[in-house]
Design a protein around this motif. Structure first.
Motif, short mmCIF file in Angstrom:
data_model
loop_
_atom_site.label_atom_id
_atom_site.label_comp_id
_atom_site.label_asym_id
_atom_site.label_seq_id
_atom_site.Cartn_x
_atom_site.Cartn_y
_atom_site.Cartn_z
N ALA A 101 45.92 35.62 38.56
CA ALA A 101 44.59 36.04 39.01
C ALA A 101 44.63 36.50 40.47
O ALA A 101 44.04 37.51 40.82
N PHE A 102 45.35 35.77 41.31
CA PHE A 102 45.43 36.15 42.72
C PHE A 102 46.07 37.52 42.87
O PHE A 102 45.65 38.33 43.68
N HIS A 103 47.09 37.78 42.05
CA HIS A 103 47.71 39.10 42.09
C HIS A 103 46.75 40.17 41.59
O HIS A 103 46.85 41.33 41.97
N ASN A 119 43.88 39.17 49.35
CA ASN A 119 42.53 39.62 49.61
C ASN A 119 41.82 38.64 50.56
O ASN A 119 40.98 37.86 50.15
N GLY A 120 42.25 38.61 51.82
CA GLY A 120 41.66 37.68 52.80
C GLY A 120 42.03 36.23 52.55
O GLY A 120 43.10 35.93 52.03
N LYS A 121 41.12 35.35 52.91
CA LYS A 121 41.36 33.91 52.67
C LYS A 121 41.02 33.54 51.24
O LYS A 121 40.26 34.23 50.59
N CYS A 122 41.57 32.43 50.78
CA CYS A 122 41.14 32.00 49.45
C CYS A 122 40.14 30.85 49.59
O CYS A 122 40.08 30.19 50.63
N GLN A 123 39.35 30.68 48.58
CA GLN A 123 38.32 29.65 48.62
C GLN A 123 38.41 28.81 47.33
O GLN A 123 38.16 29.32 46.25
N ILE A 124 38.79 27.56 47.50
CA ILE A 124 38.88 26.68 46.34
C ILE A 124 37.71 25.69 46.41
O ILE A 124 37.55 25.00 47.40
N GLN A 131 33.66 42.10 34.80
CA GLN A 131 33.06 41.48 35.98
C GLN A 131 33.58 42.11 37.25
O GLN A 131 34.65 42.70 37.26
N ASP A 132 32.84 41.93 38.29
CA ASP A 132 33.26 42.37 39.60
C ASP A 132 34.15 41.27 40.18
O ASP A 132 33.68 40.18 40.50
N ILE A 133 35.45 41.57 40.29
CA ILE A 133 36.40 40.55 40.74
C ILE A 133 35.99 39.97 42.10
O ILE A 133 36.11 38.78 42.34
N LYS A 134 35.48 40.83 42.95
CA LYS A 134 35.13 40.36 44.30
C LYS A 134 34.04 39.30 44.26
O LYS A 134 33.93 38.48 45.13
N LYS A 135 33.21 39.38 43.22
CA LYS A 135 32.09 38.44 43.18
C LYS A 135 32.31 37.30 42.21
O LYS A 135 31.53 36.36 42.17
N THR A 188 38.77 33.38 44.64
CA THR A 188 37.98 32.15 44.59
C THR A 188 38.25 31.41 43.29
O THR A 188 38.30 32.01 42.22
N VAL A 189 38.43 30.12 43.41
CA VAL A 189 38.72 29.28 42.25
C VAL A 189 37.78 28.08 42.27
O VAL A 189 37.52 27.49 43.32
#
Ligand code: SF4
Lengths: 248, 630
Positions: B397-399, B444-449, B359-363, B404-405
Motif C-alpha cells: 500500500a505504501f508503494h 508520500n510525506g510522513k506516515c500516520q498510524i 477511492q482517492d488514495i490521498k484521502k 495512513t493506516v
C-alpha cells in the motif's frame, strides 16, 4: 447547458432544512434520466447552486437553484420534459414550477443575483381586542417610522440594526388557501431586501411589526411563505429570477 | 393537507424537526381502514442512526408487501423532544400516519446493542404503554423484540411480550397469520401469546420460569405450561437470493449516518474469531448470488438516487466472486457517478487494486483489525491475521501511495498479558519502519498510524462466554501500558493512540450476559433519566451504580467471574445452531493457543450444519472431533 429551476416547498416539508433540500434534489435528479454535469475527481458532485437558503419552518412558492446539465443546447430535452421527469420524483409538498435556460458563468448565479424577496405572513389573533385593530392603519404607521431597530444575531452575539431601509413594501394581503384551511385569519405581504449584500429575515420584519402594533403573535402563530426572489434590474427595479432565463 | 402529530410550536423549538415529520420518499402510506394489522417498527435510537439500518428496511418492505398489514416506523425522540412530550403529555407517534403508537397492534423493536435498553423503555413510556408486559391490557400493542441482542434477551424479559429469535425473513408472516387467526377466534392477548409460542423462533418470556441456586447461578429454566417448547431454535433463512430485500428503501431528508445504498452480499462469517458474536450467531455463512446482487445494485441505484453504494458483510474479502462483482459495480457506478465504499476488506494486492480504482488514495486509509498485538494473542482469539500479512499489506500500500493506516485492537481479552499489550506498540512501530524504509523520493510525506483500542466484552454464543472480564481501572491501566510503550517507540510521532471508555464496557458486559434480575436495574436507570446511553455524552456510570446498589445486584457476578463448564447460562434455552460443546472446545483451544481453521479450509463441526444450508454442505469434515461431544 445551464438551467434555472424554480420550485415550491409547502406543507410538512417546511421543516426540511436547506442542506437537506439540496441532497433531496441531487437524489431526485439521479432517479431521472436527466443527465446532470459533475465535478471531476473521486467523489464527483453535481454542479448546482441554490439561491438564498430558506429558514426551517417557512414554506415557499418561489425557490430556485441553478443546475449544470450535460447536454449541448441542440440535444437537450425540453423544459416541459424536464419538469415532468422531476415532478414524477417529488415528495408531496415539493413541486417543480419552471425550468429556464440561463447563461453560464458565475455572474449569472442565482446565489449572487438575489437582491430582494417577497413573503406572505399569515397569522391568527389571540383576542377580540386585537381583532378590532385595523391592520392597514397599523401598517401605515409602522412604515412611517424613520428607523426600526431590530436585534440581529452575529457571530459574536447580538447587535441592533435599523431594518427600516430594508423594507420596501408591506401591505395587507389575502390569506393563502393552504393557510386559510388551517384557520389563519389575516395576512400581510412583505417585499424586502435579500441576498448577500443586505438580507432581511422575514421573521425579523414581522416580529418588529407585531411588537410595534402591540399584537401578541409568537413565531409559531404565524406561517411565513416566501413568494418570490428577485434580481436587481435597471433603474432600481427588480425582476423575478425566473424571468432572467428563457423557456426551451 | 399533510397531517403532523406535533404542533408548529413544538416543531419549531426542537433541533432537526425533520426527524419527526415522515413524508420521506418511498415511505409507505396505506388506508388504515383497509388493513387488519398495524405494526410500528422501532429502532430505539435517534432517527439518523435508525434510518441507516438495513434490517429495518427489510422488515418494513416485507410487512408492507402484505395487503393486510401496514408497517410504520418510529424512532427515539431526541432528549429535547422527549422532555416536551413528557411535559405536554403528547403520546409518541409513528412517522407515516403520525398516529399514536399505543393504538397499534404490534410495536416491534430491533435490539442492536445493550446501551439502547433504556431507550426501549423510553419509547414504551412515551407511547403510554405499560413498561411491564404483565401490566398490559387487551388494548395495548404486542411488544416484540428482535435483532442480535436477542441472543440473550433475558435482561429485557419483563418488558417484552415476545422475542423473535432469528432473521425476519423466516417466520414473520406466520406470526402475523397467528395474530389474525386468534382475533378471528375472539382470542385474547394471552391466547395469542400462547399460540405464538408454538411458532419456531418465537420466545414468550412469561411462559417460562427461572429458578436460581444459592450462588446466584441458574438452577432451572422451564416452560410453565405443557406444550410450550423448552428450547427455542434461532431461525435463519438459507437462500438469501430468493427472499425479501427492498428495492425501494425509504430515503430520509435528514442526512442519515449511512447515507447510501447498502448491498448486503453475504450473512455470517467463515472465520470464527472467538470474541465475535456476529461470527458465531449468524452461522452458517450464506452468500447472495452474483446475479441477485447485480440486479439489486442496479435497481437500488436507480430507485434511490444515492450517490454512494456500500457493500455490507462481516468480511467482504471472503465473498468468492468479489472480483466479478466489483468489475460490474465499478462499471455501473461510473455511469451514474456513484461512489463505492468497501468496508471489511482484507488488505492484499487485489483489494488495493480495487481501492485504487474507487477511492482517492490521498484521502483514504488502510484499515487492519488485528485485535491482538502479539501472534500469541491473535492465536488465542483465532484471528487469522499475521504480522507478515500486515507488514506486507502495508508495504504494498505504501508503494501504491497510501500513507495512513488505522489499526484496531481489543484490550482485556482472556489470557492477555502485559507483553501482549506492549506488542501493540511494537506492531505499530514496525509498520512505520516499513514506511520509512522506502526511499524518501518514493514516499508520500510522513506516515500516520492511528491505533485504537476498545475493551473486550464477553458475549453469549461465543467461546468467550465463559470468560471473566475486568474492572474499569484495570482496563484503563492496560491502555496506559500501551501508551507508555508507544512513547518508547522511535517513530512515536507518526503514531496516534486512542482508547475507549471503560465504564461503558462494564455495563455492556453486565447486560450482555445478564439475567432476568437485571430488569429492575434497567428500569431504575431509565427512571433516573438515562437516555441515549450509546452516546458517550449521555452515559452516566453513577446511575447504574445507584441502581445496582438499590436492588442488591452485584455487577461482579456478571463480569468478574469465570464460569464453569456446567453452569446454565440465561441464554441456554436458545438453540442458536452453534452448540455449547463446540463453543467450549473453542474456549479450551483458545487457552492452549490453538488456531481453528475457517469454514472454507475445514469444517469444525460447530453445529450449524443442522440448518442444512450456507457454506456447510459438502465441507471436509473427517478431521473433526465432534463425536466426542455428541
Ligand atoms: S458446520 Fe462446519 S462449515 Fe458449517 S458453519 Fe459450522 S464449522 Fe463452518
Amino acid at each position: 447547458m445551464k438551467v434555472r429551476i424554480k420550485f415550491a416547498k409547502t406543507g410538512a416539508l417546511r421543516y426540511i432544512g436547506h442542506l437537506d433540500v439540496m441532497r433531496y434534489f441531487q437524489k431526485a435528479i439521479r432517479r431521472t434520466e436527466i443527465e446532470a454535469s459533475y465535478s471531476n475527481g473521486f467523489s464527483p458532485h453535481m454542479i448546482m447552486s441554490f439561491a438564498e437558503p430558506l429558514g426551517v419552518g417557512l414554506t415557499s412558492i418561489g425557490e430556485y437553484f441553478d443546475l449544470e446539465l450535460n447536454y449541448e443546447e441542440a440535444s437537450c430535452p425540453s423544459g416541459e420534459h424536464i419538469i415532468k421527469e422531476l415532478n414524477a420524483q417529488m415528495a408531496e409538498g415539493i413541486k417543480v414550477l419552471s425550468v429556464r435556460k440561463i447563461e453560464s458563468g458565475r455572474k449569472s448565479n442565482a446565489m449572487s443575483l438575489v437582491a430582494a424577496a417577497s413573503y406572505t405572513v399569515s397569522y391568527t389573533l389571540s383576542s377580540d381586542s386585537d381583532r378590532e385593530k385595523d391592520q392597514d392603519l397599523l401598517l401605515k404607521d409602522f412604515l412611517s417610522l424613520e428607523t426600526v431597530p431590530a436585534e440581529k444575531k452575529t457571530k459574536s452575539g447580538t447587535k441592533t440594526e435599523d431594518i427600516r431601509p430594508l423594507i420596501y413594501k408591506m401591505e395587507t394581503a389575502g390569506v393563502p388557501a393552504e393557510e386559510a384551511e388551517e384557520g389563519f385569519e389575516r395576512a400581510i405581504h412583505l417585499f424586502c431586501s435579500a441576498g448577500s449584500a443586505a438580507n432581511l429575515k422575514p421573521e425579523t420584519a414581522f416580529g418588529a411589526f407585531f411588537s410595534f402594533a402591540g399584537l401578541n403573535v409568537s413565531r409559531w402563530e404565524m406561517r411565513i411563505r416566501r413568494d418570490e426572489m428577485y434580481a436587481a434590474a435597471d433603474g432600481g427595479t427588480f425582476v423575478p429570477l425566473e424571468s432572467l432565463g428563457e423557456p426551451f | 393537507m399533510a397531517k403532523l402529530a406535533l404542533s408548529d410550536r413544538i416543531l419549531m423549538s426542537v433541533e432537526k424537526p425533520a426527524r419527526y415529520i415522515g413524508h420521506e420518499i418511498n415511505a409507505v402510506i396505506k388506508d388504515k381502514a383497509q388493513v387488519s394489522i398495524r405494526f410500528a417498527m422501532c429502532f430505539p435510537d435517534v432517527y439518523e442512526i435508525g434510518m441507516s439500518h438495513l434490517g429495518i428496511q427489510i422488515i418494513y418492505d416485507q410487512l408492507n408487501r402484505r395487503d393486510d398489514v401496514w408497517c410504520e416506523r418510529v424512532y427515539s425522540p431526541w432528549p429535547d423532544l422527549h422532555n416536551i412530550l413528557m411535559e405536554t403529555n403528547t403520546p409518541l407517534f409513528t412517522l407515516e400516519s403520525q398516529e399514536p403508537v399505543r393504538d397499534f397492534d404490534f410495536l416491534g423493536f430491533t435490539i442492536q446493542y445493550e446501551l439502547c435498553y433504556t431507550n426501549i423503555l423510553q419509547v414504551l413510556d412515551l407511547s403510554g404503554i405499560p413498561l411491564h408486559a404483565s401490566d398490559r391490557s387487551e388494548t395495548d400493542p404486542i411488544v416484540m423484540g428482535g435483532g442480535p441482542c436477542t441472543s440473550n434477551p433475558e435482561p429485557l424479559a419483563d418488558f417484552f411480550d415476545l422475542f423473535y429469535i432469528g432473521e425476519s425473513e423466516t417466520v414473520m408472516y406466520d406470526l402475523m397469520d397467528a395474530y389474525r387467526e386468534n382475533r378471528a377466534k375472539g382470542g385474547d392477548r394471552r391466547a395469542f401469546l400462547r399460540a405464538a409460542s408454538g411458532i419456531p423462533g418465537i420466545y414468550v418470556p412469561s411462559l417460562y420460569n427461572v429458578s436460581y441456586k444459592e450462588d446466584g447461578t441458574i438452577l432451572s429454566f422451564e416452560p410453565r405450561e405443557e406444550g410450550v417448547p423448552a428450547r427455542i431454535r434461532r431461525q435463519a433463512v438459507m437462500d438469501l437470493s430468493h427472499t425479501f430485500y427492498p428495492t425501494k428503501p425509504v430515503i430520509p431528508y435528514v442526512k442519515a449516518t449511512q447515507d447510501k445504498v447498502t448491498l448486503e452480499i453475504q450473512r455470517g462469517c467463515i472465520r470464527g474469531c472467538r470474541f465475535c458474536q456476529a461470527g458465531m450467531w449468524y452461522r452458517p455463512t450464506r452468500r447472495r448470488s452474483l446475479e441477485f446482487l447485480k440486479e439489486r445494485a442496479e435497481t437500488l441505484i436507480r430507485n434511490t438516487g444515492y450517490e454512494e453504494l456500500s457493500l455490507s458483510s462481516l468480511s467482504s474479502s471472503d465473498y468468492p466472486e468479489l472480483g466479478e462483482l466489483m468489475e460490474f459495480l465499478i462499471d455501473i457506478c461510473e455511469k451514474k457517478k456513484v461512489n463505492i465504499s468497501l468496508p471489511s476488506l482484507r488488505i492484499d494486492r487485489f483489494s488495493l487494486d480495487v481501492m485504487e480504482r474507487v477511492q482517492d488514495i490521498k484521502k483514504s486509509s488502510l484499515t487492519f483489525a488485528p485485535e491482538g498485538g502479539s501472534q500469541r494473542m491473535r492465536d488465542a482469539i483465532n484471528k487469522g491475521l499475521t504480522r507478515d500479512n500486515i507488514l506486507s499489506g502495508s508495504n504494498e500500500a505504501f508503494h501504491g501511495g497510501w500513507n495512513t493506516v488505522k489499526l484496531y485492537f481489543m484490550l482485556g481479552q482472556p489470557g492477555e498479558t502485559e507483553e501482549d499489550r506492549k506488542a501493540i506498540a511494537h506492531l505499530a512501530e514496525d509498520i512505520t519502519e516499513v514506511y520509512y524504509d522506502i526511499p524518501k523520493a518514493e514516499r508520500n510525506g510522513k506516515c500516520q498510524i492511528t491505533v485504537s483500542t476498545s475493551f473486550f466484552v464477553a458475549k453469549p454464543f461465543t467461546p468467550f462466554q465463559w470468560a471473566a472480564m475486568f474492572r474499569p481501572e484495570d482496563y484503563i491501566s492496560y491502555a496506559q501500558t500501551v501508551l507508555a510503550e508507544m512513547k518508547q517507540m522511535k517513530n512515536f510521532r507518526s503514531i496516534r493512540y486512542n482508547w475507549h471508555e471503560a465504564d461503558v464496557t462494564v455495563i455492556e458486559g453486565v447486560l450482555a450476559r445478564g439475567d432476568r434480575r437485571l430488569g429492575a436495574v434497567i428500569e431504575n436507570v431509565y427512571r433516573q433519566g438515562a437516555l441515549f446511553e450509546a452516546w458517550t455524552d449521555y452515559f452516566r456510570m453513577e446511575r447504574w451504580e445507584k441502581a445496582f446498589e438499590a436492588f442488591g445486584v452485584d455487577p461482579d457476578f456478571y463480569i468478574m467471574r469465570e464460569r464453569g463448564k456446567d453452569e446454565i447460562f440465561p441464554w441456554d434455552f436458545i438453540d442458536g445452531g452453534v452448540t455449547k460443546e463446540f463453543l467450549w472446545r473453542e474456549w479450551e483451544r483458545s487457552r492452549k493457543g490453538e488456531v481453528t481453521p475457517n469454514c472454507e479450509e475445514r469444517c469444525s463441526g460447530c453445529g450449524s450444519l443442522s440448518y442444512g444450508g450456507g457454506v456447510c454442505p459438502g465441507k471436509n469434515r473427517n478431521d473433526q472431533k465432534e463425536e466426542v461431544f455428541l
